[in-house]
Each structure stands twice: as C-alpha cells, then as structure tokens.
Design a protein around this motif. Structure first.
Motif, mmCIF file in Angstrom:
data_model
loop_
_atom_site.group_PDB
_atom_site.id
_atom_site.type_symbol
_atom_site.label_atom_id
_atom_site.label_comp_id
_atom_site.label_asym_id
_atom_site.label_seq_id
_atom_site.Cartn_x
_atom_site.Cartn_y
_atom_site.Cartn_z
ATOM 1 N N SER A 41 47.818 45.137 41.145
ATOM 2 C CA SER A 41 46.711 45.488 42.035
ATOM 3 C C SER A 41 45.413 44.857 41.540
ATOM 4 O O SER A 41 45.081 44.933 40.357
ATOM 5 C CB SER A 41 46.570 47.012 42.099
ATOM 6 N N GLY A 42 44.718 44.201 42.452
ATOM 7 C CA GLY A 42 43.456 43.560 42.098
ATOM 8 C C GLY A 42 43.567 42.077 41.822
ATOM 9 O O GLY A 42 42.549 41.423 41.575
ATOM 10 N N VAL A 43 44.771 41.511 41.881
ATOM 11 C CA VAL A 43 44.974 40.085 41.620
ATOM 12 C C VAL A 43 45.704 39.483 42.814
ATOM 13 O O VAL A 43 46.865 39.816 43.074
ATOM 14 C CB VAL A 43 45.780 39.837 40.335
ATOM 15 N N ASP A 44 45.033 38.601 43.560
ATOM 16 C CA ASP A 44 45.595 38.001 44.774
ATOM 17 C C ASP A 44 46.436 36.786 44.391
ATOM 18 O O ASP A 44 45.932 35.668 44.279
ATOM 19 C CB ASP A 44 44.468 37.610 45.730
ATOM 20 N N LEU A 45 47.730 37.014 44.216
ATOM 21 C CA LEU A 45 48.617 35.937 43.786
ATOM 22 C C LEU A 45 48.876 34.954 44.925
ATOM 23 O O LEU A 45 48.955 33.744 44.695
ATOM 24 C CB LEU A 45 49.939 36.527 43.283
#
Length: 595
Positions: free
Chosen positions: A418-422
């Motif tokens: 959550s919080g990291v746009d892969l």
C-alpha cells in the motif's frame, strides 16, 4: 518509530513483528456524536473506515441502489452498448476475449451468459498463458474475425494492446475493450474503450477506478439492456435478471484484490447473497469442490473459490473457468470443478518449488527497494502468487520473473504494498525501453523483459520507488479496532464485527487485541503454522493461530521466551466451527509484551 501525534494502542510502540499499534481512526475522536455512538461497535467500525456520520446507514447495508452510478457517465459506454446491441439485433457472432485469471474468467462468463440469455450468438476465447501470454494478440483477433466474429469484446485486457487492435482494425473487425488496467495517453484503435482508468475520464467515472474488470462488465451489461429496451427488443420477450450476475461480479472482484469500498462493497455484499442461493450450476459445483458446508463468505472467494478458477489458467487449460461458469450441465460442471481442484493441488506443489528457489535469492536483494527475483525454468503460472508471498515476507514490493531457457526472455509478475504504485512504474519502465511489454495497476503488474535488461530494470525501480517504499514501510502499523479480555472473544462478537463487511483491500477487516494473557502452550502445527493457547486474567482462555509464521520472531518468542511474561495478542477474530459448537478464535498477526 510511532507518530507522537497519534496515541499508541495499549502502549505498544514496537511489537514482536516490529510495528507500533494504533487505534484505527487516530485518536478515536469520531465527531460530535461520538459519545452517543461509543457503544455501537458497527457504527464505530464504519466511522473509522472513513464513512461520514451522516452516511452510516447507507454503508451499514450497501446496496446497488445506493452506490450504482449511471453507466453513461463512463466514456465510450454508450458507444459500446450501441455496437453490441446492433450485433444482437443483426444476429452477428460476438466473441468475448478474456484474460486467463479469475477477473477475466468471470468477466467473460458474465457477458457470454447475458448475451446468450438475450438470444445472441456469443462465443468466448481465452488465450493460453504459456503459448500466447497476457492480452489480446493480433494473430488471435484476426483469426477470430476470419472464423466469423464481426465483433470482439476484450475483458480484463486490451487497454495497452495498440498493435494487436491495429491489426484487428486493418482486418475489418470491430473490437470493444472493457478493462480496468492503467492506460497510456494514446489509446489503442478500438471501436470503444470502457475503462474508468482512462486518463481522459470524467471525475465521477474516475472515482470508480478501483473496479475490477468484472465490475466494469456489469455496468456495460446494464447499459446494453437499457439500449435494447429503448429499441423495443423486450416488447415481446423477458428481460434477463441482471442481479443474477452478481455472484460472478463478487467472485471476480474479491479474487482480483480490488478495493472493497463504495460500489465494490455493494457488489460483493449482494453477490454473496446470490451465491448462497446456488442458482448458477457451475458456481454450485465450485462451492462443493471447495468442500464448503455453508454459504460462501467473502474470504472464501479469495482463498477457496478463486484459486481453483485461477488454477486452470495457471497450470491447466485456460478455458476451464469460463466453461464451468457458463455451463448448464450439472455433470459437466461437477467434472470441471473436480478437475480445477486437482489442478489447484498441482499449482500448490509447483508454487512451493518456485517460492523456495526465489527465497534463496533474497540474501542478495537486501538493499533493493523492490525485490526483483528471476530464475530459469520457473513456471510462469505461479510467479504472481510467489511475488505475493515474497512481498508478505519482506514487506517490500516484489517482482518474480520466469526466464525461458532458450530465448532469454522473461515473463514477470509483481505485487506491491500500500502506497507504492507498481503499475505506473512498470509502464514507465516500458516507455523507457527497459521492457518488451508491461502494465498493470497500483498493487499488481505484469511484464515481459529481456534477460540482459534485468539489472537495469531493477536499478530503474530502485531510483523511482525507493522513497515511496521507505515512506510506506515507515507508515506500516497494526491498526486496532478494539481490545477485549479473552472472555470477550465470543461468536457473537465475531458476528457483530462481520456486519460491517465484506472486508478487503481498502476496507480492512477489524483487528482485535486480546489480553493481557499468559502463554499456556505454543507449538507448530501443519507445515509451518503457529498455534497458541493463552489464558487471561479473567479466568478464560483462547486459541490463536498464525499461518505460515513458524520461523518468525513472534513465533520463536511465544514458543521459547514467554515464561513469566504477559502479552497482548492481535489479529482477526474468527469462528472455529470444527467442534460440536462454534467457538471464537484469533487469527494471530502480531503480539506484544504487556509488561
């Protein structure tokens, strides 16, 4: 280090898993009406998940009537509905081209079921994961056109298939794309592209970017029936029951790990009711094959039903899921469901081998922001699951890549935190020339890469995502909803907590702290699960189990260093119905010293 502006829950600043404990909702100041609501657990659960106090009733019992938008708000929705309606009225052959995972299978089954119910000639095509890979290929689209399909609808794929859709256009076949993956500014040449994640989407439609593809397909189903109704198609025939499709929507939404808030939560809540009626022959057979003796719950969709549908696309025949969900033959449904269960067992064995090999490479990845692990001969059908396991183990985004022995090309699958746009990072890497292909969404992505580009790709992700990963990991805390003594962990409490469900990504299940307790017994059961029996100061005891936690610091402490110490245990309250009467137990996720 815990934020000083937020009160620690039970004073826990550093648990056995290394997290601070916070009360969900910060300091639990829930507004002017908090005093009158403090004894209402259901209301507290809704408020601490961001529901406005004036909107509690709508979220307490989510219905489509309260959450469903007008499908016409989405770009190209009306154009898509008009083109499909034209195909129905003209008796054209329509092929639904789906992805090979659960979202793709349920999306395809939904449209095939609906189209056949209105009398259309509808076929489906699911590509083979190993031979064709992800997304529509130009060769397959052209072949379907040559075989008689004048309209093809891709579901859960196609948003980035510029070349393939260009080939289809040149061959004279119309293609409608129904997807939810991230789009680039330049859209592929489709007759219509329905996707809430289009960059040119309206604010209202973009607010539904969390929908799985099957949710978008359901909105298209509504638009299609409305269009056919306006054309008088149902003047002398019965309209299909769209609500009967919600079992498919629920399964695809949960299995695709879509955020369960707003419309998705309504989809799943109502879909579970449809599923409980067992009106779909294939779904009923799937429930039986999963050995469920009760109506399916939300967690069953992700851990029992979904993996079986996925197994066909991962290690078996890619069409099995759609065949099962669209058949009207009970014997065929039973045979396919049993076949999928057997394939799921095969998948587990293959997955275990790949996971062991991937974990052996972790030592060389300790400084990476994103774990990028690759190996020759790894089965590409399980790399997504293994990436999820690595992510859980390390707390970092993970990408697992299966390298082909002969070509040097790798197929990869990634899972994020959550919080990291892969997904955005994968698209950027592709646009930078590091990938042959790639795309996805914030929490999951897929890619194709040349072996020679692996190091450059890993370095690119480090540079782009290191700050986001550090920030996300620093913000990882255990958020608790309430604390009880062991005697308070009862079946009635579990039932109350479940009333604020269904739970999933974006609508987290309630976490309960139980304690203080002393450990009576802690041991390993099964392959690597920690079982705990604990007694509280109220004279009551509880059972807790932590899955796949045998080697964790928490397990070692509770098993070997608990003498004379008191603990708080935290996790999800569940019903254990194996005995003569249901008992509440704790699915343990964390523990902390109480003194």
């Amino acid at each position: 280090m815990a934020s000083r502006s937020i009160a620690l829950a039970l004073g826990v600043e550093n648990s056995l898993v290394g997290r601070a404990w916070h009360w969900r909702g910060g300091n639990m100041a829930l507004g002017a009406d908090a005093a009158s609501l403090q004894n209402d657990i259901l209301t507290q659960l809704l408020l601490t998940r961001g529901v406005d106090p004036q909107d509690v009733a709508r979220h307490a019992k989510p219905t489509l009537r309260d959450f469903l938008p007008d499908p016409s708000e989405f770009r190209d929705m009306d154009a898509a509905a008009e083109r499909i309606a034209q195909a129905v009225l003209s008796d054209e052959t329509i092929t639904i081209y789906g992805d090979y995972d659960v979202d793709g299978a349920t999306s395809a089954a939904l449209l095939v079921d609906l189209l056949r119910n209105v009398g259309a000639r509808a076929n489906y095509y699911i590509p083979d994961r190993l031979l064709e890979g992800y997304g529509p290929s130009g060769e397959a689209l052209v072949r379907l056109a040559e075989e008689g399909s004048s309209l093809i609808v891709t579901v859960d794929c196609g948003a980035m298939a510029h070349e393939a859709l260009g080939q289809a256009r040149d061959a004279g076949v119309d293609v409608i794309v129904v997807d939810h993956h991230k789009c680039s500014p330049e859209l592929p040449p489709a007759a219509a592209l329905v996707n809430p994640n289009r960059l040119d989407e309206s604010d209202l439609a973009a607010a539904h970017g969390h929908l799985a593809a099957v949710g978008v397909a359901f909105l298209l189903a509504i638009a299609l029936i409305r269009t056919l109704r306006d054309r008088g198609y149902f003047d002398d025939r019965e309209e299909p029951n769209l609500m009967a499709l919600l079992d498919l929507v629920a399964l695809g939404t949960v299995a695709d790990v879509a955020a369960l808030h707003g419309l998705n939560r309504a989809f799943v809540a109502q879909g579970l009711k449809v599923m409980a009626r067992r009106e779909r022959i294939g779904m009923s057979a799937l429930i039986d094959a999963s050995r469920l003796k009760r109506a399916p719950q939300c967690s069953d969709l992700g851990f029992a039903l979904g993996p079986r549908i996925n197994a066909g696309g991962r290690v078996g025949e890619s069409t099995l899921g759609v065949r099962l969900l669209t058949t009207s033959d009970a014997d065929e449904a039973r045979e396919i469901a049993e076949q999928l269960s057997a394939l799921n067992e095969d998948r587990r064995a293959i997955e275990a081998e790949v996971q062991q090999a991937a974990e052996a490479l972790l030592a060389g990845q300790h400084n990476r922001a994103v774990q990028v692990l690759s190996g020759a001969g790894w089965h590409p059908g399980v790399i997504g699951i293994v990436a999820g396991r690595i992510k859980e183990k390390t707390g970092k985004p993970a990408i697992v890549i299966a390298l082909e022995d002969d070509s040097g090309v790798g197929k990869g699958s990634g899972r994020s935190i959550s919080g990291v746009d892969l997904g955005a990072a994968i698209i950027a890497a592709r646009e930078s020339g590091l990938l042959v292909a790639g795309g996805g969404h914030a929490m999951a992505a897929g890619l194709t890469i040349e072996r020679s580009m692996l190091e450059d790709f890993a370095a690119f992700l480090d540079e782009r995502l290191a700050r986001d990963v550090d920030r996300a990991r620093q913000n990882q805390v255990m958020q608790l909803d309430l604390a009880v003594a062991p005697g308070g962990l009862t079946p009635s409490l579990v039932e109350t907590l479940e009333q604020a469900g269904p739970y999933g990504v974006g609508w987290p299940g309630p976490r309960v702290a139980v304690g203080p307790v002393r450990i009576v017994k802690a041991d390993i059961v099964g392959k690597d699960h920690l079982r705990v029996i604990a007694a509280g100061e109220d004279g009551r005891s509880l059972k807790a189990i932590a899955f796949r936690a045998a080697e964790s610091e928490m397990a070692q402490t509770l098993m070997h260093r608990s003498a004379g110490r008191r603990f708080h245990l935290a996790g999800r309250a569940r019903i254990d119905d194996w005995g003569s009467r249901p008992q509440a137990e704790l699915h343990l996720e964390d523990a902390a010293f109480a003194d």
